[in-house]
Design a protein around this motif. Sequence first.
Motif, PDB file in Angstrom:
ATOM      1  N   ASN A 123      21.882  22.954 112.687  1.00  0.00           N
ATOM      2  CA  ASN A 123      22.128  22.017 113.633  1.00  0.00           C
ATOM      3  C   ASN A 123      21.769  20.630 112.986  1.00  0.00           C
ATOM      4  O   ASN A 123      21.813  19.504 113.433  1.00  0.00           O
ATOM      5  N   SER A 126      25.631  17.154 108.940  1.00  0.00           N
ATOM      6  CA  SER A 126      25.743  15.849 109.730  1.00  0.00           C
ATOM      7  C   SER A 126      27.110  15.353 108.563  1.00  0.00           C
ATOM      8  O   SER A 126      27.220  14.173 108.680  1.00  0.00           O
ATOM      9  N   GLU A 146      22.963  30.806 119.913  1.00  0.00           N
ATOM     10  CA  GLU A 146      23.032  29.133 119.921  1.00  0.00           C
ATOM     11  C   GLU A 146      23.634  28.809 118.607  1.00  0.00           C
ATOM     12  O   GLU A 146      24.209  27.606 118.638  1.00  0.00           O
ATOM     13  N   SER A 149      27.973  28.051 119.237  1.00  0.00           N
ATOM     14  CA  SER A 149      28.251  27.020 120.545  1.00  0.00           C
ATOM     15  C   SER A 149      29.073  25.698 120.077  1.00  0.00           C
ATOM     16  O   SER A 149      29.494  25.359 119.038  1.00  0.00           O
ATOM     17  N   VAL A 150      29.254  25.026 121.187  1.00  0.00           N
ATOM     18  CA  VAL A 150      30.114  23.817 121.077  1.00  0.00           C
ATOM     19  C   VAL A 150      29.637  22.756 120.145  1.00  0.00           C
ATOM     20  O   VAL A 150      29.919  22.336 119.488  1.00  0.00           O
ATOM     21  N   GLU A 151      27.740  22.684 120.237  1.00  0.00           N
ATOM     22  CA  GLU A 151      27.181  21.980 119.533  1.00  0.00           C
ATOM     23  C   GLU A 151      27.415  22.058 117.959  1.00  0.00           C
ATOM     24  O   GLU A 151      27.638  20.998 117.152  1.00  0.00           O
ATOM     25  N   ILE A 152      27.365  23.428 117.672  1.00  0.00           N
ATOM     26  CA  ILE A 152      27.656  23.662 116.248  1.00  0.00           C
ATOM     27  C   ILE A 152      28.958  23.520 115.617  1.00  0.00           C
ATOM     28  O   ILE A 152      29.128  22.917 114.697  1.00  0.00           O
ATOM     29  N   LYS A 154      31.157  21.348 116.868  1.00  0.00           N
ATOM     30  CA  LYS A 154      31.533  20.058 116.745  1.00  0.00           C
ATOM     31  C   LYS A 154      31.182  19.598 115.450  1.00  0.00           C
ATOM     32  O   LYS A 154      31.943  18.697 114.863  1.00  0.00           O
ATOM     33  N   LYS A 155      29.993  20.001 114.874  1.00  0.00           N
ATOM     34  CA  LYS A 155      29.443  19.625 113.509  1.00  0.00           C
ATOM     35  C   LYS A 155      30.470  20.096 112.587  1.00  0.00           C
ATOM     36  O   LYS A 155      30.854  19.505 111.621  1.00  0.00           O
ATOM     37  N   VAL A 182      36.057  21.463 121.004  1.00  0.00           N
ATOM     38  CA  VAL A 182      35.775  20.564 120.100  1.00  0.00           C
ATOM     39  C   VAL A 182      36.823  20.007 119.321  1.00  0.00           C
ATOM     40  O   VAL A 182      36.811  19.016 118.674  1.00  0.00           O
TER      41      VAL A 182
END
Length: 204
Positions: A123, A126, A146, A149-152, A154-155, A182
Amino acid sequence: MEEWGETYHSKHGAIQEAKHVFIQNGLSLFKEQSVAVLEIGFGTGLNALVTLLEAEKLKLTIDYTGVEAYPILPEEVEKLNYVSQLNANQSDTDFQLMHSSEWGVKTVVSKGFTLTKRQQYFNEISDKNRFDLIYFDAFGFQYQPELWSVEIFKKMFEALKPNGVLVTYACRGSVKRAMIEVGFSTEKLPGPPGKREMLRAVKK
Ligand SMILES: C[S@@+](CC[C@H](N)C(=O)[O-])C[C@H]1O[C@@H](n2cnc3c(N)ncnc32)[C@H](O)[C@@H]1O
């Protein structure tokens, strides 16, 4: 690793799986060019070694980045027998160098293959528009939901160049939906032995 209930070697046919998911359905899309690869979970270096061996056949120049928060110990490296399992004794020093190379430093492992190992959490990634191919090889959803996920993802989407490709052994519906959310286009492909399907996602 025990707290995740999964170890590297419990995986059934790790070498066949690496070749099927990451090489056959990922790296082989590229021919006679430079490829920037991001690996999610450098782990034992198996995917990196298999990539080095296949890159020669595909005439690729590889700029490989392996992200890993919990590097394996030198005594664990010593126990790995991938080089002999792969009949690749000529690459033993390359594999040792992959492990002994300094974290955070781009290292020439062999002609046409550089490796940068980055010790960081997924996470914290960048990178933007930097990679052609991502090997998404985190431990399974049942152990670390976790990370799927969408968060990861997206990266991952941001880290890829346009038309960049992500491959993973997983095929769970929620994983596919997170990828689509994403912006990825996804396709299900036949899985490696023991797994029915896997996913490939493209940044269109
Ligand atoms: C399935 S293993 C990767 C195997 C590896 N690709 C290989 O060829 O051996 C998943 C890896 O993710 C690492 N990991 C787990 N959670 C992480 C996190 N949040 N950030 C970075 N690395 C993590 C584990 O230490 C483990 O090495």
